[in-house]
Design a protein around this motif. Sequence first.
Motif, PDB file in Angstrom:
ATOM      1  N   ALA A  86       0.817  -1.221   0.000  1.00  0.00           N
ATOM      2  CA  ALA A  86       0.000   0.000   0.000  1.00  0.00           C
ATOM      3  C   ALA A  86       0.851   1.272   0.000  1.00  0.00           C
ATOM      4  N   PRO A  87       1.649   1.469  -1.057  1.00  0.00           N
ATOM      5  CA  PRO A  87       2.512   2.650  -1.099  1.00  0.00           C
ATOM      6  C   PRO A  87       1.734   3.928  -1.383  1.00  0.00           C
ATOM      7  N   THR A  88       2.311   5.041  -0.962  1.00  0.00           N
ATOM      8  CA  THR A  88       1.762   6.336  -1.344  1.00  0.00           C
ATOM      9  C   THR A  88       2.449   6.848  -2.602  1.00  0.00           C
ATOM     10  N   ALA A  89       3.610   6.233  -2.933  1.00  0.00           N
ATOM     11  CA  ALA A  89       4.357   6.649  -4.117  1.00  0.00           C
ATOM     12  C   ALA A  89       5.078   5.456  -4.724  1.00  0.00           C
ATOM     13  N   CYS A 111       1.104   9.044  -6.262  1.00  0.00           N
ATOM     14  CA  CYS A 111       2.270   9.666  -6.882  1.00  0.00           C
ATOM     15  C   CYS A 111       3.130   8.573  -7.518  1.00  0.00           C
ATOM     16  N   ARG A 112       3.214   8.589  -8.874  1.00  0.00           N
ATOM     17  CA  ARG A 112       3.998   7.597  -9.603  1.00  0.00           C
ATOM     18  C   ARG A 112       5.008   8.339 -10.467  1.00  0.00           C
ATOM     19  N   VAL A 113       6.259   8.322 -10.034  1.00  0.00           N
ATOM     20  CA  VAL A 113       7.302   9.183 -10.568  1.00  0.00           C
ATOM     21  C   VAL A 113       8.205   8.432 -11.536  1.00  0.00           C
ATOM     22  N   GLY A 114       8.545   9.082 -12.644  1.00  0.00           N
ATOM     23  CA  GLY A 114       9.518   8.559 -13.596  1.00  0.00           C
ATOM     24  C   GLY A 114      10.309   9.701 -14.205  1.00  0.00           C
ATOM     25  N   PHE A 115      11.239   9.370 -15.097  1.00  0.00           N
ATOM     26  CA  PHE A 115      12.039  10.376 -15.779  1.00  0.00           C
ATOM     27  C   PHE A 115      11.660  10.446 -17.244  1.00  0.00           C
ATOM     28  N   ASP A 116      11.374  11.665 -17.711  1.00  0.00           N
ATOM     29  CA  ASP A 116      10.977  11.879 -19.105  1.00  0.00           C
ATOM     30  C   ASP A 116       9.958  10.827 -19.536  1.00  0.00           C
ATOM     31  N   CYS A 117       8.901  10.714 -18.760  1.00  0.00           N
ATOM     32  CA  CYS A 117       7.959   9.604 -18.925  1.00  0.00           C
ATOM     33  C   CYS A 117       6.557  10.052 -19.311  1.00  0.00           C
ATOM     34  N   ALA A 118       6.414  11.190 -19.963  1.00  0.00           N
ATOM     35  CA  ALA A 118       5.078  11.665 -20.326  1.00  0.00           C
ATOM     36  C   ALA A 118       4.321  10.636 -21.163  1.00  0.00           C
ATOM     37  N   LYS A 119       5.030   9.881 -21.988  1.00  0.00           N
ATOM     38  CA  LYS A 119       4.367   8.883 -22.832  1.00  0.00           C
ATOM     39  C   LYS A 119       3.856   7.685 -22.026  1.00  0.00           C
ATOM     40  N   PHE A 123       0.189   5.386 -16.364  1.00  0.00           N
ATOM     41  CA  PHE A 123       0.945   4.479 -15.492  1.00  0.00           C
ATOM     42  C   PHE A 123       1.833   5.274 -14.541  1.00  0.00           C
ATOM     43  N   LEU A 124       2.529   6.264 -15.088  1.00  0.00           N
ATOM     44  CA  LEU A 124       3.320   7.199 -14.286  1.00  0.00           C
ATOM     45  C   LEU A 124       2.683   8.564 -14.463  1.00  0.00           C
ATOM     46  N   ASN A 125       2.562   9.320 -13.375  1.00  0.00           N
ATOM     47  CA  ASN A 125       1.852  10.592 -13.486  1.00  0.00           C
ATOM     48  C   ASN A 125       2.680  11.813 -13.092  1.00  0.00           C
ATOM     49  N   LEU A 126       3.971  11.617 -12.826  1.00  0.00           N
ATOM     50  CA  LEU A 126       4.855  12.743 -12.560  1.00  0.00           C
ATOM     51  C   LEU A 126       6.156  12.489 -13.305  1.00  0.00           C
ATOM     52  N   SER A 127       6.446  13.335 -14.279  1.00  0.00           N
ATOM     53  CA  SER A 127       7.616  13.161 -15.128  1.00  0.00           C
ATOM     54  C   SER A 127       8.684  14.187 -14.762  1.00  0.00           C
TER      55      SER A 127
END
Length: 150
Positions: A86-89, A111-119, A123-127
């Motif tokens: 049950a992560p928050t990120a 909060c699902r963080v990646g790098f240069d991941c707009a595409k 699945f990831l919502n913070l690039s």
Amino acid sequence: MTFSFPECLQNGEKVVFFMPEEKEVAKVILSEIPDENLKKILFVAHGDLEILFSKTKAQVSYYTDKGCRYGETLFDKLEYQVKTFAPTACVYPGPYKPQFLYLALVSGAVCRVGFDCAKEYPFLNLSLHPLKTISPARMMARYFTKGKKG
């Protein structure tokens, strides 16, 4: 304008960290994260990194190349572990693996963080964009130790 990293990583809440398979990159990440923060992180790592993690008190769910496809037993186990943690990120530094992007989405993390991941949205919502002076691995690890970045 100052950028404040998401509170879900600043406040030491539970995080799923999809570890890159490259041993040197993984070593950098682990060397930067303080031991007291490791108990709040669930690492999803390739079985080849088991020796690296054996010297830490980190929580790790391992996968192999053969058993980590959607619908296989190992994948179902990973999905269960990620959801029950049950992560928050989620932190996903890459490279692109659709099964792990799926796990990030179904984790329930806001909060699902990646790098240069707009595409990779939704699945990831913070690039984030890595700095030229520091590797993405070191940059992510430092957020766990310092919180805000300017």
